[in-house]
Design a protein around this motif. Structure first.
Motif, mmCIF file in Angstrom:
data_model
loop_
_atom_site.group_PDB
_atom_site.id
_atom_site.type_symbol
_atom_site.label_atom_id
_atom_site.label_comp_id
_atom_site.label_asym_id
_atom_site.label_seq_id
_atom_site.Cartn_x
_atom_site.Cartn_y
_atom_site.Cartn_z
ATOM 1 N N ARG A 296 65.017 63.599 1.619
ATOM 2 C CA ARG A 296 66.246 63.596 0.830
ATOM 3 C C ARG A 296 66.700 65.003 0.448
ATOM 4 O O ARG A 296 67.897 65.244 0.274
ATOM 5 C CB ARG A 296 66.065 62.765 -0.441
ATOM 6 C CG ARG A 296 65.757 61.304 -0.182
ATOM 7 C CD ARG A 296 65.770 60.518 -1.480
ATOM 8 N NE ARG A 296 65.354 59.137 -1.274
ATOM 9 C CZ ARG A 296 65.292 58.234 -2.243
ATOM 10 N NH1 ARG A 296 65.630 58.572 -3.476
ATOM 11 N NH2 ARG A 296 64.899 57.001 -1.989
ATOM 12 N N VAL A 297 65.758 65.890 0.265
ATOM 13 C CA VAL A 297 66.132 67.247 -0.167
ATOM 14 C C VAL A 297 65.928 68.277 0.942
ATOM 15 O O VAL A 297 66.631 69.286 0.991
ATOM 16 C CB VAL A 297 65.339 67.650 -1.424
ATOM 17 C CG1 VAL A 297 65.791 66.852 -2.626
ATOM 18 C CG2 VAL A 297 63.851 67.483 -1.203
ATOM 19 N N GLY A 298 64.940 68.051 1.809
ATOM 20 C CA GLY A 298 64.772 68.848 3.010
ATOM 21 C C GLY A 298 64.546 70.336 2.806
ATOM 22 O O GLY A 298 63.945 70.779 1.824
ATOM 23 N N ILE A 299 65.089 71.111 3.753
ATOM 24 C CA ILE A 299 64.871 72.548 3.810
ATOM 25 C C ILE A 299 65.382 73.280 2.571
ATOM 26 O O ILE A 299 64.716 74.201 2.079
ATOM 27 C CB ILE A 299 65.518 73.140 5.084
ATOM 28 C CG1 ILE A 299 64.916 72.484 6.332
ATOM 29 C CG2 ILE A 299 65.329 74.652 5.124
ATOM 30 C CD1 ILE A 299 63.404 72.672 6.460
ATOM 31 N N PRO A 300 66.554 72.937 1.997
ATOM 32 C CA PRO A 300 67.006 73.654 0.791
ATOM 33 C C PRO A 300 65.985 73.633 -0.346
ATOM 34 O O PRO A 300 65.829 74.624 -1.062
ATOM 35 C CB PRO A 300 68.290 72.914 0.409
ATOM 36 C CG PRO A 300 68.801 72.363 1.703
ATOM 37 C CD PRO A 300 67.579 71.974 2.471
ATOM 38 N N ALA A 301 65.285 72.502 -0.516
ATOM 39 C CA ALA A 301 64.276 72.416 -1.579
ATOM 40 C C ALA A 301 63.101 73.346 -1.292
ATOM 41 O O ALA A 301 62.563 73.980 -2.205
ATOM 42 C CB ALA A 301 63.786 70.979 -1.720
#
Length: 394
Positions: A296-301
């Motif tokens: 749900r949050v992926g690489i940015p997180a």
């Protein structure tokens, strides 16, 4: 429940052993055990065990904090003075500022939502850091320079500071506004915790000198007093409180100051208790992790977590500026201040439970921070301390 406990211990210890054979931290295997046995995978753990997992994790934390206090060499910490105080809040503040700068851009959060996420992320994990610093003190690495003492004490106070900020920001999100008393409570709760812990340690030392009881009974008494302090803190509804975690750490220090031989024997007993407590702590943390959240949050997180860690490491570097520590020793302190686990597992789900719009995001990033930083931080400490620190035990 009995089946669940047996699975936690047998599978957790086995996976920990396998990871250590592969030169990975044992806690990695325990975390994986929790994920696999937990409700989001095979669902083999009894719900009653999961319902009390927060209490079991707190018991494990109490055990390792008391052991740390029993073995803490305060003399090395005194030599550092000002940096020791700064380490209690500056690195966490820098990490919070890093999240405030990055989260609105990467995750689309408001500044107040970013502040809540920042306080969840900013706590270092005593469960990962403290046992490793205790081992360094046992082996004599960096003890003369006060490095493990510095990291250990700073990590304990760091959590208190962050949790008070978290409660302040969640109160603001609920419309309570800014409370000056909550900010005043940060130093007050630390000072009260130190005073209560030292007093309890001194009284217990005096009692143990007069009462002829076995060391096992002494451990049970110290544990009971620690549980009582934690329960009192939880039940207090006053604006000004005390930190039970700090108090528990200083019970050990007080005992050590008044009765060094007793403290040494009790430390050995607590070391044996930690064998089981460590398994419960990390398996149950792993059981709280919902791996379906990650997508749900992926690489940015991930970028947010790593960026915030760089801010934290910068804070540690500034705390240790103009100290007699060598560059390698400063680098070790920066590494040792990165792991996340306990606090994130404890408070990461609160915003979601309170119905905040950012709740899912906060919980997901908190879980991801545990998965990334707990094993990597533990591995980095285990791998680097013999290379970066000087062994000076007689």
């Amino acid at each position: 429940m009995l089946l669940s406990i047996s699975l936690i211990l047998l599978v957790g210890m086995s996976m920990g052993w396998i990871c250590r054979k592969l030169r990975l931290p044992g806690l990695v295997g325990m975390l994986v055990t929790g994920i696999v046995l937990g409700p989001f995978a095979l669902d083999l753990l009894d719900p009653d065990v999961l319902n009390i997992s927060a209490d079991l994790r707190k018991i494990a934390l109490i055990i390792i904090l008391t052991r740390a206090g029993l073995g803490l060499d305060v003399s090395g910490l005194k030599k550092l003075g000002r940096p020791a105080l700064l380490m209690c809040f500056v690195p966490a503040t820098f990490e919070l500022l890093g999240v405030l700068a990055l989260a609105p851009r990467l995750l689309g959060l408001t500044m107040l939502e970013s502040a809540i996420l920042g306080t969840v992320l900013a706590a270092v994990s005593p469960a990962v850091v403290v046992p490793r610093m205790v081992r360094l003190m046992d082996e004599g690495y960096g003890v003369k320079e006060g490095i493990p003492q510095l990291v250990l004490a700073g990590a304990s106070v760091d959590d208190v500071y962050v949790i008070v900020l978290f409660s302040t920001f969640t109160g603001m999100m609920q419309g309570e506004g800014i409370s000056v008393l909550r900010f005043v409570n940060i130093p007050v709760s630390i000072v009260f915790g130190i005073g209560i812990g030292l007093l309890a340690g001194f009284l217990l030392a005096a009692f143990f000198k007069k009462a002829r009881i076995r060391d096992t009974s002494k451990v049970l008494i110290v544990l009971s007093v620690s549980f009582l302090l934690a329960a009192i803190e939880d039940s207090l509804k006053t604006p000004i409180t005390f930190s039970a975690l700090i108090a528990i750490l200083f019970i050990g220090i007080g005992l050590q100051k008044k009765s060094g031989q007793t403290a040494q024997r009790l430390s050995e007993k607590y070391g044996k208790l930690w064998v089981a407590a460590e398994v419960f702590l990390f398996v149950l943390v792993g059981a709280t992790l919902n791996i379906r959240y990650f997508s749900r949050v992926g690489i940015p997180a991930v970028i947010l977590i790593l960026g915030a860690l760089l801010f934290r490491m910068l804070g540690v570097f500034l705390c240790l500026a103009k100290t007699p520590l060598k560059k390698k020793e400063k680098l070790f302190a920066m590494i040792a201040y990165t792991p996340k686990a306990t606090v994130q597992a404890a408070i990461g789900g609160i915003p979601l439970a309170l119905g905040f719009a950012c709740g899912d995001t906060v919980l997901t990033v908190a879980v991801l921070a545990i998965v990334i930083t707990a094993p990597l931080g533990a591995f980095a400490i285990d791998w680097s301390y013999k290379k970066l620190l000087h062994a000076n035990k007689n």
